[in-house]
Write a protein that holds these residues in place. Sequence first.
Motif: not given
Length: 114
Positions: A33-35, A69-72
């Motif tokens: 995964e990665a933002t 959290g704040q990450r998507r």
Amino acid sequence: MPVDNVEDRLDRAFTALGDPIRRALIARLSRGEATVNELAEPFPVTKQAVSRHVQVLEAAGLITRSRDGQRRPCHLNAAALEELTSWIDTYRLTREREYRRLDSLLEETKEQDR
């Protein structure tokens, strides 16, 4: 709303994969995964451009996004890639069978000429 059929999904997926940046994003996500910010790092385009590429991949069903959290983070949808592979394999296997029949016919012809 119309039912989403296999042909529509294949069309969207192959169209999405027609762009080299989107193919590179898929390759990157195959490692984990990665933002969007992380995905944008190696490209000489804006984060907004990468975000649009991500949206196309998501609309094609090739990737998903979650909230942590704040990450998507973005995630590769392996099932969608498997559907593409299965479609391609159908035609590959058909061609292989035809080539094997042709090889057999050519071999029989050679034996008759001897």
